[in-house]
Design a protein around this motif. Sequence first.
Motif, PDB file in Angstrom:
ATOM      1  N   SER A 207      23.174  26.842  64.703  1.00 51.26           N
ATOM      2  CA  SER A 207      24.089  27.432  63.762  1.00 51.26           C
ATOM      3  C   SER A 207      24.392  28.900  63.721  1.00 51.26           C
ATOM      4  O   SER A 207      24.993  29.632  63.466  1.00 51.26           O
ATOM      5  CB  SER A 207      24.067  26.939  62.340  1.00 51.26           C
ATOM      6  OG  SER A 207      22.657  27.315  61.927  1.00 51.26           O
ATOM      7  N   ASP A 208      23.167  29.698  64.235  1.00 42.89           N
ATOM      8  CA  ASP A 208      23.034  31.182  64.089  1.00 42.89           C
ATOM      9  C   ASP A 208      22.838  31.741  65.338  1.00 42.89           C
ATOM     10  O   ASP A 208      22.029  31.092  66.137  1.00 42.89           O
ATOM     11  CB  ASP A 208      22.213  31.613  62.943  1.00 42.89           C
ATOM     12  CG  ASP A 208      20.728  31.134  63.300  1.00 42.89           C
ATOM     13  OD1 ASP A 208      19.906  31.762  63.261  1.00 42.89           O
ATOM     14  OD2 ASP A 208      20.600  29.630  63.404  1.00 42.89           O
ATOM     15  N   SER A 209      23.246  33.107  65.805  1.00 45.07           N
ATOM     16  CA  SER A 209      22.786  33.750  66.793  1.00 45.07           C
ATOM     17  C   SER A 209      21.428  33.867  67.071  1.00 45.07           C
ATOM     18  O   SER A 209      20.742  34.229  68.214  1.00 45.07           O
ATOM     19  CB  SER A 209      23.749  34.695  66.869  1.00 45.07           C
ATOM     20  OG  SER A 209      25.200  34.340  67.058  1.00 45.07           O
TER      21      SER A 209
END
Length: 310
Positions: A207-209
């Motif tokens: 969900s996050d980079s």
Amino acid sequence: MPVVNKLTGTPCERPISLSSDTNETMPAWKKQLYKRQPFPDNYSGGDECFLMELRKNVSAVKYSFGSAVGGACHLMLHLNFVLLYFLLFEAIYAKSVQSDVVLWSFVAASTIAYGLYQVGFHRPEKWAIQEHILVFLTLLLFGYALTPIIRTLTTTISTDTIYALAIFFAVFSCIFHDYGIKAPIVSVPVSVSCGLCSSVLLISRLSDSESAFLLLSISFSLHSLLPTFQNALMLKIPAIECLICVVLSGICCYALVFFDPVLTILWAILVVFVVVLCPSLLISLQPRKRTIHGPWDEAVPARSASELLK
């Protein structure tokens, strides 16, 4: 004057086209590449000398059980690293481990491994270290900038397909991986590309980079940088590599218990098969190896082209 075989001292027949009733002096035939001789190109010393040059097991290599186990541990160590990478992804995906802890652990392990390689296995050079720092900063900046784009490349593909393709590319990466041996199947670009493809597929589920960039960096180090250190460690201190393999195998079996006990049993069986049974089979079947060499082999230069140009 008959032609004599230099290996056995027995006379060899001449070609029919070169034989004559006169007292003509014929030179002895030599198996030498690019040498002018009064013989046909397919001449190999005559029928009598054809099998006299038969040699068996010229290039056969005899392995000891310890060296065979060391090579098996070298293979199993890389498989353990790949499995730990998948387990790390699953832990980050389930948010059971913090990315900061993984990040600093990865930085510490990479720094220690690089320092050991430069000091213990490789002669450190200032220009080389500066070049390594420049390459590291370049990969860091470009990788961090492009990670949001890379993470969204396969978001539309179903999760089951993502996992299947990730495992498929990881297996291909292990097949073409550089294990420190010269073989036609070894291909570092193919291994690194397949490993990165597997990582790109997996990070699309995050969900996050930041976590995606962390896993991408670990994958690049695992498939591109770690083999150099691992091969140097195998040549310098093979016993320590075997010890690390045993420890990592235990860690993998322990970590798999939290996912599926059946996978733990299967992985333990794989470790025993690769590290113990395969070397035992190699040693037991080694005396049965039979390779033959003779005049039918392709002619090769006695010296390489680099030696001839000196």
